[in-house]
Structures are given as C-alpha cells and as structure tokens.
Design an enzyme around this catalytic site. Structure first.
Site, PDB file in Angstrom:
ATOM      1  N   ASP A 158     -14.854 -53.175  12.134  1.00 39.45           N
ATOM      2  CA  ASP A 158     -16.183 -53.752  12.332  1.00 39.45           C
ATOM      3  C   ASP A 158     -17.210 -52.639  12.133  1.00 39.45           C
ATOM      4  O   ASP A 158     -16.946 -51.480  12.445  1.00 39.45           O
ATOM      5  CB  ASP A 158     -16.269 -54.340  13.739  1.00 39.45           C
ATOM      6  CG  ASP A 158     -17.534 -55.145  13.975  1.00 39.45           C
ATOM      7  OD1 ASP A 158     -18.386 -55.189  13.063  1.00 39.45           O
ATOM      8  OD2 ASP A 158     -17.668 -55.730  15.054  1.00 39.45           O
ATOM      9  N   SER A 159     -18.383 -52.996  11.640  1.00 40.35           N
ATOM     10  CA  SER A 159     -19.397 -51.986  11.298  1.00 40.35           C
ATOM     11  C   SER A 159     -20.023 -51.332  12.512  1.00 40.35           C
ATOM     12  O   SER A 159     -20.717 -50.333  12.388  1.00 40.35           O
ATOM     13  CB  SER A 159     -20.502 -52.627  10.465  1.00 40.35           C
ATOM     14  OG  SER A 159     -21.262 -53.527  11.266  1.00 40.35           O
ATOM     15  N   GLY A 207     -22.253 -52.898  14.230  1.00 35.27           N
ATOM     16  CA  GLY A 207     -23.560 -53.518  14.381  1.00 35.27           C
ATOM     17  C   GLY A 207     -23.703 -54.277  15.687  1.00 35.27           C
ATOM     18  O   GLY A 207     -24.718 -54.144  16.387  1.00 35.27           O
ATOM     19  N   ASP A 239     -10.965 -62.943  15.066  1.00 37.88           N
ATOM     20  CA  ASP A 239     -10.699 -61.881  16.044  1.00 37.88           C
ATOM     21  C   ASP A 239     -11.449 -62.212  17.313  1.00 37.88           C
ATOM     22  O   ASP A 239     -12.463 -62.922  17.290  1.00 37.88           O
ATOM     23  CB  ASP A 239     -11.168 -60.521  15.520  1.00 37.88           C
ATOM     24  CG  ASP A 239     -12.670 -60.342  15.678  1.00 37.88           C
ATOM     25  OD1 ASP A 239     -13.092 -59.625  16.606  1.00 37.88           O
ATOM     26  OD2 ASP A 239     -13.431 -60.925  14.889  1.00 37.88           O
ATOM     27  N   HIS A 296       1.613 -60.968  26.183  1.00 38.29           N
ATOM     28  CA  HIS A 296       1.903 -62.406  26.168  1.00 38.29           C
ATOM     29  C   HIS A 296       0.767 -63.184  25.511  1.00 38.29           C
ATOM     30  O   HIS A 296       1.004 -64.031  24.639  1.00 38.29           O
ATOM     31  CB  HIS A 296       2.128 -62.946  27.574  1.00 38.29           C
ATOM     32  CG  HIS A 296       1.967 -64.426  27.631  1.00 38.29           C
ATOM     33  ND1 HIS A 296       2.918 -65.301  27.155  1.00 38.29           N
ATOM     34  CD2 HIS A 296       0.895 -65.195  27.994  1.00 38.29           C
ATOM     35  CE1 HIS A 296       2.462 -66.535  27.247  1.00 38.29           C
ATOM     36  NE2 HIS A 296       1.244 -66.498  27.759  1.00 38.29           N
ATOM     37  N   GLN A 337     -25.572 -64.225   8.339  1.00 42.62           N
ATOM     38  CA  GLN A 337     -26.354 -64.363   9.564  1.00 42.62           C
ATOM     39  C   GLN A 337     -27.329 -65.530   9.385  1.00 42.62           C
ATOM     40  O   GLN A 337     -27.185 -66.320   8.466  1.00 42.62           O
ATOM     41  CB  GLN A 337     -27.064 -63.049   9.889  1.00 42.62           C
ATOM     42  CG  GLN A 337     -26.143 -61.922  10.337  1.00 42.62           C
ATOM     43  CD  GLN A 337     -25.531 -62.147  11.715  1.00 42.62           C
ATOM     44  OE1 GLN A 337     -25.859 -63.117  12.435  1.00 42.62           O
ATOM     45  NE2 GLN A 337     -24.623 -61.270  12.094  1.00 42.62           N
TER      46      GLN A 337
END
Length: 379
Positions: A95-96, A98, A274, A343, A197
C-alpha cells in the site's frame, strides 16, 4: 521477467462474480483472493510458515508508511527487498501509505507537492510526494505497488471530494511518470495499480474509473470505501465502479471487510481484497467460523472441548479446542493471539476458495445467499 498478467477463467451465470488467475514473477494468485495484511513486514502474530501451511495465503501486504519509518529503506535495500528480509517468497502488494498518512489528521498538511506529516513513532517530520512514494515502494520491492492518493472521508462534501479527486489524478500522473522512468530494483517486475476515488458521488467515481482506465495499468483498485459510509452505500458505489472499470484487468477493493462484505463484493466483480479485520478481531476474541461468529470470551465456551472449527482444512483450527483458546486469551498468553489470528485468516482464505469453486460450478449466487445468514449467526 514479465509484467503481471490476468487470465479471466470463469464468469458466474447468476452474478458478475468471476474466477481468474493473476501471474507475477513471485508466483500465481487464484482469484477471488483475500490478502492478509502484513503492515510492518509481518502479519501480526502469524509466522510465514503458518501463512503457508495453515492459512494457505497466496499474497500478503506490506505498508509503505510503516516500513519507510521502521526498519527504514537502508535495511530493506541491503537485505535485497522485503521478500528476502521477511522470508516470504510469494507475491507481495505494498500500500502507498496514503491512508495511514491521511489518518494522521492532526499532524499532516496536504499540498500540491505532496503531504508533510509527523511520525507516530518519534514525532519527526517527513514529506511524501508521488515520486518519493514510487521510489520507496521500488526499494521495498512489492510485486504490486499502489499509486499515492488522497482518501477523503466518506461524508465529504461534493466540492471537497471533487478537488481531492483532481489532486489524486494529478498525483497519479506523477506516479506513472516516475514509475515508468525507474527500473525494477531486484530483478523481477513490479506493477503499479492506480486507485479510484470520488467519495460517495457516482459522477466523480465514474470520472475516476475512466481516468484510471486510460492509464492501461496491469490492475486497478477501488479506494475510499468502508470509511464510515452505510453498508448499502458501499455496495452501491462498489457495484458502480465495477461497471466502469476494465473487465480484463484485476479489480482490488481496498480495506473491505467482513466475510459477508467480501462475498457480496465478489458478486459485483471484485477479485482482490485485504482487511485487518481477521487478525484484529481474532486478537480481541472474535472468531469467524463456518457455522457463525464466536465471541470466545463468553463463559459458554469454558467447557467446550470441541475443535475451534472442524469445517476448515486448518491444523490449528482442528487441533486446539474452544475451551483452551478461551483460557489462553483470558490469561493473555501470546499463543492465544497466534491461534485466533491464524484461524481467522484460514477461514477468510477458505471462504474465497469456496467462492471461486462455486463461481466455476456456476452456482455462486445461490450459494452466497444461503451461506451469508449462516456466517452472520452469533453462536
């Protein structure tokens, strides 16, 4: 070495869900996929061995902001990049930073050049520019690196969301220029994903999808969701974006979310996910299982000696009992954090694997509608 490729293998007949195969220089990724979050180069409480054997992760995340601050770029570069530093030899996405920078609302300042902010570690001042973030991610060495963007709050006014989007697009141009003018650092191909965005405004989201698609990147991401907006709004915007992003490129929905969020968004055409939820909730005694949600703190599990979840192909989930895990967490034993986190991640990877199998079988939509009420049950 070759750039990332995406092969679309199956489309569900009753929804927009699809199964595909992403190929990188560090291996292949079967989609839809969930990517465990390894913010500082490690997935909290879970070893790389467990990520391989029990979780069956195919790709993990690292974070530019955190890795830049600690251990720092010199350590990572001398190690030969994050893969060699942490011993994870499958794909990595970075990830950047940001989102992390913009969450530092009290210390950061946004301007055209980039963002100045203070470290959460020691208060030192730093500047992130689109060019600098590309250089940092080159040094970290992720297979997939993210463009530097501004993530506006979910409830942003239209005027702010529009200005923010225009800035994000100008920054994207600078990211692309820097990325294209710098070589891969460690002998394998890195790939840049732009980020859509536009807050909760469909016209801005459409504009962003079209602008990002024009960059012809190897994949595209959707950001700025799950930031406080109502769940139906999140679904509506996600669905809208999927309709306006190229079908031949993988789509990554950033930071989402619950098991049912993931299934619903798979049905809209999302390929990659994610979220910190499985590990964070696990550390706080919430377990996701094939039968529903368990608060393992509850006294009802004190004498339950059955396995955590026999529905999973996970040694940890089948080896340890609910009573024992409850005891460990109540006693604040570190092993309890490892068991619960492993788990939950194994459950998330099981879930997306099941989704893939049902997409291929052609009955994803009916399976999804049947399993979501089960997964939401509080046991």
């Amino acid at each position: 070495m070759a750039a990332l490729s995406f092969q679309l293998q199956h489309n569900d007949t009753g929804s927009k869900a699809r199964a595909g195969l992403i190929t990188t220089d560090h291996g292949q990724i079967e989609t839809p996929i969930f990517m465990p979050v390894g913010t500082v180069g490690s997935v909290k409480a879970v070893s790389q061995q467990l990520l391989n054997s029990d979780v069956k992760a195919q790709i993990i995340l690292g974070n530019t902001y955190h890795l830049y601050l600690r251990p720092g770029l010199e350590v990572l570069e001398k190690a030969g990049g994050l893969h060699r530093f942490n011993g994870w030899h499958k794909p990595i996405l970075t990830d950047s930073g940001g989102y992390q920078v913009f969450s530092l609302a009290g210390t950061r300042k946004i301007k055209e050049e980039g963002v100045t902010f203070q470290s959460h570690i020691d208060g030192s001042k730093h500047l992130f520019t689109p060019e600098g973030v590309m250089d940092i991610q080159r040094t970290i060495g992720g297979d997939i690196i993210m463009a530097f963007d501004e993530c506006p709050p979910g409830g942003s006014e239209y005027s702010y969301a529009r200005k923010s989007l225009e800035l994000t697009h100008r920054w994207l141009d600078r990211c692309v220029e820097r990325f294209n003018s710098t070589p891969d650092k460690y002998g394998y191909t890195q790939n840049l994903f732009p980020i859509v965005q536009g807050a909760m405004y469909k016209d801005l989201r459409k504009q962003s999808c079209e602008y990002i698609a024009s960059k012809n990147a190897t994949g595209n991401a959707i950001g700025g969701l799950s930031v406080g907006e109502p769940e139906p709004v999140m679904y509506e915007i996600c669905d809208w974006c999927c309709d306006h992003l190229p079908a031949e490129k993988p789509r990554y929905l950033m930071g989402v979310g619950t098991p049912w969020n993931i299934l619903e968004c798979i049905g809209m055409g999302i390929d990659m996910f994610d979220c910190v939820m499985p590990t964070r909730n696990g550390r706080n005694a919430m377990l996701f299982t094939t039968r529903g949600v368990i608060n393992i703190d509850n006294k009802k599990w004190e004498f339950d000696y059955s396995p955590i979840d026999e529905g999973l192909d996970s040694e940890i989930s089948n080896y340890y009992s609910k009573a024992y895990l409850r005891h460990l967490l109540k006693s604040k034993e570190i092993l309890g954090l490892t068991i619960a986190s492993t788990h939950n991640l194994a459950f998330y990877l099981w879930l997306v694997k099941q989704a893939r199998e049902h997409i291929i079988a052609g009955d994803f939509e009916s399976w999804k509608n049947n399993i979501i009420p089960v997964l939401k049950q509080r046991l």
